[in-house]
Scaffold this active site. Structure first.
Site, mmCIF file in Angstrom:
data_model
loop_
_atom_site.group_PDB
_atom_site.id
_atom_site.type_symbol
_atom_site.label_atom_id
_atom_site.label_comp_id
_atom_site.label_asym_id
_atom_site.label_seq_id
_atom_site.Cartn_x
_atom_site.Cartn_y
_atom_site.Cartn_z
ATOM 1 N N ILE A 23 0.825 -1.214 0.000
ATOM 2 C CA ILE A 23 0.000 0.000 0.000
ATOM 3 C C ILE A 23 0.849 1.250 0.000
ATOM 4 O O ILE A 23 0.569 2.225 -0.697
ATOM 5 C CB ILE A 23 -0.962 0.000 1.220
ATOM 6 C CG1 ILE A 23 -1.958 -1.142 1.080
ATOM 7 C CG2 ILE A 23 -1.685 1.328 1.342
ATOM 8 C CD1 ILE A 23 -2.907 -1.257 2.249
ATOM 9 N N GLY A 26 6.523 4.611 4.485
ATOM 10 C CA GLY A 26 6.696 5.840 5.245
ATOM 11 C C GLY A 26 8.064 5.858 5.898
ATOM 12 O O GLY A 26 8.943 5.060 5.593
ATOM 13 N N MET A 28 8.867 4.996 8.841
ATOM 14 C CA MET A 28 9.164 3.891 9.749
ATOM 15 C C MET A 28 9.217 2.543 9.040
ATOM 16 O O MET A 28 9.745 1.587 9.569
ATOM 17 C CB MET A 28 8.113 3.840 10.868
ATOM 18 C CG MET A 28 8.146 5.049 11.787
ATOM 19 S SD MET A 28 6.906 4.969 13.086
ATOM 20 C CE MET A 28 7.496 3.568 14.030
ATOM 21 N N VAL A 31 3.866 -0.671 4.499
ATOM 22 C CA VAL A 31 2.521 -1.112 4.841
ATOM 23 C C VAL A 31 2.014 -1.987 3.698
ATOM 24 O O VAL A 31 2.074 -1.604 2.521
ATOM 25 C CB VAL A 31 1.564 0.083 5.050
ATOM 26 C CG1 VAL A 31 0.171 -0.411 5.374
ATOM 27 C CG2 VAL A 31 2.068 0.972 6.165
ATOM 28 N N LYS A 46 1.779 -3.755 9.110
ATOM 29 C CA LYS A 46 2.770 -2.679 9.199
ATOM 30 C C LYS A 46 4.112 -3.287 9.566
ATOM 31 O O LYS A 46 4.228 -4.012 10.556
ATOM 32 C CB LYS A 46 2.362 -1.645 10.250
ATOM 33 C CG LYS A 46 1.149 -0.819 9.858
ATOM 34 C CD LYS A 46 0.724 0.137 10.960
ATOM 35 C CE LYS A 46 1.749 1.226 11.199
ATOM 36 N NZ LYS A 46 1.262 2.241 12.179
ATOM 37 N N ASP A 137 -1.679 12.360 19.239
ATOM 38 C CA ASP A 137 -1.396 12.719 17.841
ATOM 39 C C ASP A 137 -2.686 12.677 17.007
ATOM 40 O O ASP A 137 -2.696 12.165 15.889
ATOM 41 C CB ASP A 137 -0.351 11.782 17.243
ATOM 42 C CG ASP A 137 0.251 12.335 15.941
ATOM 43 O OD1 ASP A 137 0.172 13.575 15.739
ATOM 44 O OD2 ASP A 137 0.769 11.546 15.141
#
Length: 619
Positions: A23, A26, A28, A31, A46, A137
């Site tokens: 998908i 990022g 980190m 995904v 993830k 967040d």
């Protein structure tokens, strides 16, 4: 998470999960969209690709937190594992878009849509707070809206929940002092200055920013952390809205969420939801999901939104924004105007003056009772100036009030029922030399000048009068009647007063005709009293009863037998038209005190009194 080309090799399978596609990637890691081996449904995996103790702990913390949270408005976590040295989280797959995508597309959401989405986020956040989890967040990109209409909170990677005991989070803050954690555009003032100061009220602040952005299209302080936005955030004053098109109800909720002082915000985010509940309380959960789905993916609400209450910019703005309310305002205004006009024309003198001035006349009926000159001298009593001689003024007024009160109480209280005088007005007509009574009506005259009534009594009040006239005035309101011949009859104290008069039309006489009757006091005569004192139980006459009359100067109980029974001279001072107080005593009976009024038409007053036998000791 962005869809970018990267250097990571595409995997076909991770552990037992079949990878369908990548998908995005990022900062980190990667995904993936995959298939759960047991449930056979789609899931999100993830992968943490960045090495480092801090990132590993953060990744693991998110997994542990989400595995303790089971709520319809929080994305679910199914598994957490380490494979080939890498850490993975298996999460619920949501087929939908982020709230950030919705805002980017629509710019400004409709108020009802914003309220529905806000309320769904609040449900998930309230549950998280009940488990001692602070998100820290919250932002539109961390809110997913599924095609089913469900709203889910995601990304608890920096949430405050340091230990998990028996499935519950406990607070053990390990954030370094002075460190800023979160997305600055959505952070509270205390979170901006020191992450250790965050509490559930920090999430309340973030919810206020999200709500504002849904209504205005942009966060209130901008998206980047500049010196100006930081200063605006740290101001202790309430937020001033530049977006005037935000409805007042929503604006008040946002303002309270964005208070600088956490103690002045909503104590919990549920209170904010309750402020808006009245707009959507008639919608079921299925209706809420259906309307969120229709609005986000087709741009229109479903028919069930008709059960919701419209959200207007303000009370007066509602008439501009709603055709129904606008028409209702016009109709109600016209109704009021017609009602007022009808009242003015039909129930007030205006009607007679405009349309019947040649047939109708007006009158005022007055009854005048003179006040003795010993109380108010003729022609008038001028009171001392209140401002210059206050003590003298109060002394004079008090003395006159006491005398007048006693005079009215003694002479007229029992004669005038509830201080109302009834006047009978009869219209007459002359036909062939004979006078006929056509119709009669009763008109009530009430005190006009000095008498003020209470529930059970009256008091004397001179108001602001500087000069007192020696008259008690009873009057009627101005009444309108057909012009012609009338007579007025007033009966008081067994005396009748007859007044015949002609009432002229308004065309001939514009001012009211005052029909005034002057009271003439009936001459007072001596009155004698005959007493009959009997036993309440046996109905037999009691001998040896002592009778006392309240009188004298100063007032005291006077023996009847010694001063009046055989003293004709003293009896001459007992006059009719007065009030008398008697006391009856006997050593074997309970004393009895009575009050009576001797009418002006009475020469003899027969008094029958019953006494109750005292209880003897031992009985």
């Amino acid at each position: 998470m962005k869809n970018l080309k990267h250097s990571y090799p595409m995997l076909n399978e991770i552990k037992d999960y079949k990878i369908l596609k990548e998908i995005g990637i990022g900062g980190m890691g990667v995904v993936y969209k995959a298939v759960h081996p047991g449930l056979k449904n789609n899931v999100i995996i993830k992968e943490l690709s960045i090495k480092g103790k801090e990132m590993g702990e953060r990744f693991e913390r998110e997994a542990k937190i989400l595995m303790t949270l089971r709520h319809d408005n929080i994305v679910s976590v199914y598994d957490y594992f380490i494979e080939s040295g890498k850490k993975y989280i298996v999460m619920e797959y949501i087929d939908g878009v982020t709230l950030a995508d919705v805002i980017a597309k629509k710019k400004k959401l409709k108020p009802l849509a914003a309220i529905l989405i806000f309320n769904e986020i609040v449900k998930g956040l309230t549950y998280a707070h009940s488990k001692n989890v602070i998100h820290r967040d919250l932002k539109p990109r961390n809110i997913l809206i599924a095609k089913s209409g469900e709203v889910k909170i995601i990304d608890f990677g920096i949430a405050s929940c340091e230990e998990i005991l028996d499935g519950e989070c406990t607070q053990r803050e390990v954030t370094k002092e002075g460190v800023i954690i979160g997305t600055p555009a959505y952070m509270s003032p205390e979170q901006l200055t020191d992450a250790k100061e965050t509490t559930p009220l920090s999430d309340v602040y973030s919810m206020g920013i999200i709500f504002f952005e849904m209504m205005a299209g942009e966060p209130p302080f901008g998206r980047s952390l500049t010196a100006e936005s930081m200063a605006a955030r740290l101001k202790k004053e309430s937020l001033n809205f530049a977006a005037d098109d935000i409805p007042a109800a929503i604006k008040s909720v946002i303002k309270k969420c964005l208070r600088y002082d956490p103690r002045k915000r909503y104590k919990n985010i549920t209170l904010a939801q309750k402020k808006l509940e009245r707009y959507v309380k008639k919608l079921s959960l299925a209706d809420v999901k259906e309307n969120i789905h229709h609005y986000v993916y087709s741009g229109k609400f479903s028919p069930s939104i008709s059960c919701a209450r419209p959200v207007y910019s303000s009370f007066w703005g509602s008439f501009k924004e709603s055709r129904t309310r606008r028409y209702a305002l016009i109709i109600s205004s016209c109704t009021i105007v017609i009602a007022v006009a009808s009242y003015v024309l039909l129930a007030t003198p205006v009607y007679y003056s405009l349309f019947m001035n040649d047939r109708m006349g007006k009158m005022e009926i007055r009854y005048i009772i003179p006040i003795p000159r010993t109380i108010i001298p003729y022609p008038r009593l001028k009171l001392p100036d209140k401002k210059l001689y206050l003590a003298n003024y109060e002394k004079t007024v008090t003395a006159v009030k006491e005398k007048l009160y006693k005079y009215i109480d003694d002479n007229y209280k029992d004669m005038i029922y509830n201080f109302q005088i009834r006047a009978v007005l009869t219209r007459q007509e002359l036909k062939r030399g004979i006078v006929y009574d056509i119709a009669s009506e009763e008109i009530i005259l009430q005190p006009e000048n000095y008498i003020k009534l209470t529930a059970n009594d009256f008091f004397v009040d001179f108001g602001e009068h500087r000069e007192l006239e020696p008259y008690l005035v009873f009057s009627s309101p101005v009444v309108y009647r057909e012009a012609g011949r009338y007579f007025l009859k007033i009966t008081l104290n067994n005396q009748s007063y007859w007044t015949h008069f002609d009432l002229r039309s308004l065309e001939e006489r514009d001012d009211p005709l005052v029909v005034e009757t002057l009271h003439r006091a009936t001459p007072q005569r001596s009155v004698s009293f005959v007493f009959d004192v009997i036993d309440e139980a046996t109905q037999k006459k009691i001998d040896g009863v002592k009778i006392f009359l309240f009188g004298g100067t100063p007032w005291y109980w006077i023996s009847w037998e010694k001063n009046y029974a055989n003293n004709k001279k003293n009896q001459e001072y007992l006059l009719n038209g007065r009030r008398y107080d008697f006391l009856f005593t006997h050593p074997d009976y309970i004393s009895n005190q009575i009050k009576l009024f001797a009418g002006r038409d009475q020469n003899v007053v027969n008094v029958s009194v019953r006494l109750r036998l005292r209880k003897k000791p031992g009985n």
